[in-house]
Design an enzyme around this catalytic site. Structure first.
Site, mmCIF file in Angstrom:
data_model
loop_
_atom_site.group_PDB
_atom_site.id
_atom_site.type_symbol
_atom_site.label_atom_id
_atom_site.label_comp_id
_atom_site.label_asym_id
_atom_site.label_seq_id
_atom_site.Cartn_x
_atom_site.Cartn_y
_atom_site.Cartn_z
ATOM 1 N N GLU A 137 -9.895 37.739 22.041
ATOM 2 C CA GLU A 137 -10.035 39.200 22.216
ATOM 3 C C GLU A 137 -11.013 39.709 21.158
ATOM 4 O O GLU A 137 -11.302 39.005 20.190
ATOM 5 C CB GLU A 137 -8.674 39.877 22.019
ATOM 6 N N GLU A 381 -13.316 27.091 20.967
ATOM 7 C CA GLU A 381 -12.127 26.223 21.062
ATOM 8 C C GLU A 381 -11.671 25.720 19.689
ATOM 9 O O GLU A 381 -11.301 24.568 19.524
ATOM 10 C CB GLU A 381 -12.402 25.077 22.029
#
Ligand SMILES: Cc1cc2nc3c(=O)[nH]c(=O)nc-3n(C[C@H](O)[C@H](O)[C@H](O)COP(=O)(O)OP(=O)(O)OC[C@H]3O[C@@H](n4cnc5c(N)ncnc54)[C@H](O)[C@@H]3O)c2cc1C
Length: 404
Positions: A137, A381
C-alpha cells in the site's frame, strides 16, 4: 544427520526426460514470444502476447496440479528451471509469471478451498483469467502489518476499503489476492480473492517506471468493494500467513528469473566479444573484457546453485508443511538465493553493457534492458535489506530480529 553436516543427498541435477520435454516447450514459447516482446518493450506497453503464447502452449500453470485446467503438476525444481528460461527473455515477462502463477495461483492452490481451486485454477492455468497479488500500500511496503486496507461484513458479504499500489499485473488482472484488517483492528488480517468486476473495484497503470516497460504494474482501488463471503482465502485471521507463504514462492520465482537474466547477459557479452574488434583484435581477447565474462560466469553458477537448492528445499516444505524447521530452512534458502541472484543479475547486466560499449547504452540491445529491468529485483517481494536481516537472523536466532 550428525551435527555439522548438511543433508543434500536427495538433490539431483540430472534432468529427467519429462523435464527435458517440458523445458523444450518453454524454450519454444519463449522464442515465439520474442518478436512481440521486442516491439512491446520498445513501445513501452504491456505485452498481451505473453498470456496468449504461453496459454496456447499450456504453460501458464506449470506448478499447478493436473487436476485443474492446464495445470502441469511440476515440482519446484522444474518450475525454477522453466522460470530461468523465461527470465532470460526479460524480467518483465518473468514478472508476469511471478504475479499470475507464483503469487497468484500457487497461493490459491495452497490456501484455497475446493470450490476456489476449481473456479480460479481451471481458468487461470488456461490464461482465461490473470491474477495479481495485492499486499503493498502507499504507506505499507516492507512492513505489511502496517497496512490500512480494511473490511466490514455486510449483508453476507465482505466490503473492502483501501488502496494497493505497485502491484504486478495490477491493472490487467481479472482477480487479485487482497489483504485487509477487520475495520478498526490491527490484528486478524484476512486474505480475499477480489474479482475485477466486483462493485467498487478499479485499477490504474503506473506510468514512467525506470524499466520493466512490457510488464504491467498498477494501483488497485477498493471503494466499498463488496466481495462474496466464499472469496475469503484461507482461514479467517490468517491473512499474514497467506501473505508470507506467497512471498516464499514469489521470491523463488524472482531468484530463478534473475539466473535467466545472467545467462542472457553472459551469452550476449560473449557473442559481442567474439565479433567486435578494437586495437587489432577481438575485444574478447583483451583480458579486462575477459574479466567481465569470468565474473558473470562464476556468479551465474553460484546463483543457479543457490536457487536450485532453495527450490529443492521449498518442494520438501510443500510436501511436509507441518515441519516448522523445514519451513524456516526453506525460507532462509530462498532469501539467500533471491538476495544473491538479484544483486548479481544487476551486476551481470552492468558488465554486459560495459562489454557492448556505446551499443550497450541502447535499449535496442538486451544488456541495457536487463540493466534497467533487473534493478527492481532488489526491491520487490522483500527488499534486499529485509532479506539480509532475515538471513542474518537465520544464523543468529530469533532473539536478534531487528523488526517485527
Ligand atoms: C515493479 C514493482 C512491482 C511490484 N509488484 C508487487 C506486487 O505484485 N505485489 C505487491 O504487494 N507489491 C509489489 N511491489 C511492491 C514491493 O514489494 C515493495 O516496493 C517493497 O516491499 C518495498 O516496499 P516500499 O517500496 O514501500 O519501500 P519501504 O518499505 O518504504 O523501504 C524503503 C527503504 O527502506 C528500507 N527499509 C525498510 N524497512 C527496513 C528495515 N526494517 N531495516 C532496514 N531497511 C529497511 C528498504 O529496504 C528500502 O531500502 C512491487 C514493486 C515494484 C517496484
Amino acid at each position: 544427520m550428525p551435527e555439522g553436516f548438511v543433508n543434500i543427498s536427495g538433490l539431483n541435477f540430472e534432468q529427467t526426460d519429462d523435464q527435458r520435454v517440458l523445458l523444450e516447450q518453454v524454450d519454444r514459447a519463449c522464442r515465439e514470444l520474442r518478436p512481440s516482446e521486442d516491439r512491446a518493450y520498445l513501445e513501452h506497453r504491456f505485452n498481451p502476447e505473453v498470456r496468449k503464447v504461453f496459454g496456447a502452449a499450456h504453460l501458464l500453470g506449470l506448478p499447478i496440479s493436473r487436476q485443474y485446467g492446464d495445470g502441469q503438476g511440476t515440482d519446484m525444481m522444474t518450475y525454477a528451471m522453466a522460470l530461468e528460461r523465461i527470465g532470460k527473455e526479460g524480467t518483465g515477462v518473468r514478472t508476469f509469471f511471478s504475479g499470475h502463477t507464483s503469487l497468484g495461483m500457487l497461493t490459491i492452490q495452497k490456501w484455497g478451498d475446493d470450490a476456489q481451486k476449481e473456479r480460479y485454477l481451471s481458468s487461470g492455468t488456461k490464461g482465461k483469467e490473470v491474477f495479481a497479488f495485492g499486499l503493498t500500500e502507499p504507506g505499507a511496503g516492507s512492513e505489511p502489518t502496517s497496512l490500512v486496507t480494511n473490511f466490514v461484513e455486510q449483508d453476507g458479504k465482505f466490503v473492502i476499503e483501501g488502496v494497493k499500489t505497485w502491484i504486478s499485473n495490477g491493472s490487467i488482472a481479472d482477480s487479485a489476492i487482497i489483504f485487509a484488517y477487520p475495520k478498526g483492528k490491527k490484528e486478524g488480517m484476512c486474505a480475499f480473492i477480489v474479482d475485477r468486476d466486483s462493485p467498487g473495484f478499479s485499477a490504474k497503470t503506473i506510468e514512467n517506471k525506470m524499466g520493466l516497460y512490457s510488464s504491467d504494474t498498477g494501483t488497485i482501488y477498493l471503494e466499498n468493494c463488496a466481495v462474496p463471503r466464499e472469496n475469503l482465502l484461507g482461514p479467517r485471521g490468517k491473512g499474514l500467513s497467506v501473505g508470507y507463504s506467497a512471498l516464499m514462492s514469489g521470491r523463488l520465482s524472482v531468484a530463478a528469473g534473475c539466473v535467466g537474466v545472467m545467462r542472457d547477459c553472459l551469452d550476449e557479452a560473449a557473442s559481442y566479444a567474439s565479433v567486435r574488434v578494437q586495437h587489432g583484435k577481438l575485444i574478447g581477447r583483451h583480458q579486462l573484457v575477459q574479466r567481465h565474462i569470468g565474473i558473470v560466469s562464476v556468479n551465474l553458477e553460484a546463483a543457479r546453485l543457490l536457487t536450485f537448492h532453495a527450490a529443492w528445499l521449498y518442494q520438501k516444505h510443500l510436501e511436509d508443511p507441518e515441519d516448522r524447521s523445514l519451513r524456516t530452512e526453506a525460507d532462509a534458502a530462498i532469501a539467500r538465493a533471491k538476495f544473491h541472484a538479484s544483486r548479481s543479475s544487476f551486476d551481470a547486466a552492468n558488465r554486459a553493457v560495459q562489454v557492448f560499449g556505446a551499443n550497450g547504452y541502447s535499449l535496442e540491445n538486451r544488456p541495457a534492458r536487463h540493466l534497467v529491468d533487473s534493478r527492481v529485483c532488489q526491491i520487490y517481494e522483500g527488499t534486499n535489506e529485509i532479506l539480509e536481516q532475515k538471513i542474518a537472523v537465520s544464523v543468529l536466532g530469533k532473539d536478534f530480529e531487528s523488526y517485527s
